[in-house]
Write an enzyme that holds these catalytic residues in place. Sequence first.
Site, mmCIF file in Angstrom:
data_model
loop_
_atom_site.group_PDB
_atom_site.id
_atom_site.type_symbol
_atom_site.label_atom_id
_atom_site.label_comp_id
_atom_site.label_asym_id
_atom_site.label_seq_id
_atom_site.Cartn_x
_atom_site.Cartn_y
_atom_site.Cartn_z
ATOM 1 N N LYS A 1 13.898 -1.326 -7.339
ATOM 2 C CA LYS A 1 14.489 -0.628 -6.259
ATOM 3 C C LYS A 1 15.005 -1.855 -5.020
ATOM 4 O O LYS A 1 15.631 -1.616 -4.740
ATOM 5 C CB LYS A 1 13.862 0.443 -5.949
ATOM 6 C CG LYS A 1 13.768 1.511 -5.002
ATOM 7 C CD LYS A 1 13.395 1.932 -4.148
ATOM 8 C CE LYS A 1 12.645 1.344 -3.200
ATOM 9 N NZ LYS A 1 12.639 1.738 -1.830
ATOM 10 N N GLY B 1 0.955 -1.528 0.340
ATOM 11 C CA GLY B 1 -0.217 0.290 -0.288
ATOM 12 C C GLY B 1 0.843 1.337 -0.167
ATOM 13 O O GLY B 1 1.861 1.307 -0.073
ATOM 14 N N MET C 1 11.591 6.685 -6.101
ATOM 15 C CA MET C 1 9.680 6.060 -5.770
ATOM 16 C C MET C 1 9.906 5.413 -4.724
ATOM 17 O O MET C 1 9.811 4.416 -4.604
ATOM 18 C CB MET C 1 9.201 6.757 -6.990
ATOM 19 C CG MET C 1 8.606 7.589 -7.753
ATOM 20 S SD MET C 1 7.638 7.442 -8.544
ATOM 21 C CE MET C 1 6.941 8.851 -9.592
ATOM 22 N N VAL D 1 11.786 3.398 -10.629
ATOM 23 C CA VAL D 1 11.253 4.962 -10.693
ATOM 24 C C VAL D 1 11.490 6.381 -10.017
ATOM 25 O O VAL D 1 10.823 5.696 -8.753
ATOM 26 C CB VAL D 1 9.330 4.137 -11.231
ATOM 27 C CG1 VAL D 1 8.349 5.925 -11.072
ATOM 28 C CG2 VAL D 1 8.766 3.455 -12.127
ATOM 29 N N GLY E 1 5.407 4.643 -9.072
ATOM 30 C CA GLY E 1 7.046 3.574 -8.429
ATOM 31 C C GLY E 1 5.746 2.437 -9.432
ATOM 32 O O GLY E 1 5.737 1.124 -10.016
ATOM 33 N N HIS E 2 4.331 2.057 -7.849
ATOM 34 C CA HIS E 2 3.388 0.734 -8.512
ATOM 35 C C HIS E 2 3.152 1.128 -9.084
ATOM 36 O O HIS E 2 2.731 0.028 -9.816
ATOM 37 C CB HIS E 2 2.671 1.448 -6.863
ATOM 38 C CG HIS E 2 3.503 1.247 -5.687
ATOM 39 N ND1 HIS E 2 3.624 1.901 -4.883
ATOM 40 C CD2 HIS E 2 3.840 0.412 -4.850
ATOM 41 C CE1 HIS E 2 4.065 1.064 -4.321
ATOM 42 N NE2 HIS E 2 4.344 0.147 -3.528
#
Length: 281
Positions: free
Chosen positions: A151, A31, A186, A178, A36-37
């Site tokens: 990442k 969450g 991010m 990202v 990025g997600h």
Amino acid sequence: MKVIHTRNALQEALRVYRGRGETVGFVPTMGALHAGHLALVKACREQAAHTVVSIFVNPVQFNDPQDFALYPRTLDDDLKLLDAYQTDLVFVPEVHEVYPEGTNELETYDLGSLETVLEGKFRPGHFQGVARVMRRLLEMIQPDVLVMGEKDYQQCLIVQQLLQIMHASVRFYMHPTVREADGLAMSSRNRRLLPDDRKKATLIYESLMYIRSHWRYMPFARLEAVVREQLQATGFVVDYVAIARSVDLQILQAPEDTEMRALIAATIQGVRLIDNMQINP
């Protein structure tokens, strides 16, 4: 978009897709979603007919209870973002749905040296927690495609090893990191940064760029020491600055004729940030 909270409801929805012979992609998250997600969701949609996103703050991968308590939880905003990105299913389980047997006396995995270096060294037990939750989520969803972000590079290697242990026929896709316009990777933790610390945080990206441009001309130990000193002078508490083999994250003392990776973990005002960058010899 369907929001599902139970294992039974999840599997019932997935049976419909399977019955039509349609592929399923999976993006696991905790969450506090950001761009990025959403890039992972977009990539997943391009590779599978249906996309499942999980939102679950996994208690067994936090070795610091305060870190678990402070982890940002923004479910309403997350669901709006996922709906806008045409996510098919969002799985938001309670702990007992993921760990019906409880969280004590859980299984352990042979993760090899990956569990003891870098993040594994500074967060003991963390990767066992990652493996435990991922095995349960993968068994529930049984995706055709699994999408995760570069990442968390070491975590990606851990999950790839878990897939081998499970003999799972899942195609793994590691999406490039990202970044913000100033280079900061991010991360959900970025929202905890105070304004001044947010400005300082870009030094992690700049340090990785420095390593990538200087590794040919300086001994690794000296290069890592210079970067560490720069970070500390700016107010960071540094866990590690390292150059490692990309394939297994074995720490290197000198260049090798193989793909390498620079990795940094550092904390500023209680917010721990990690980042990494590929180095091609």
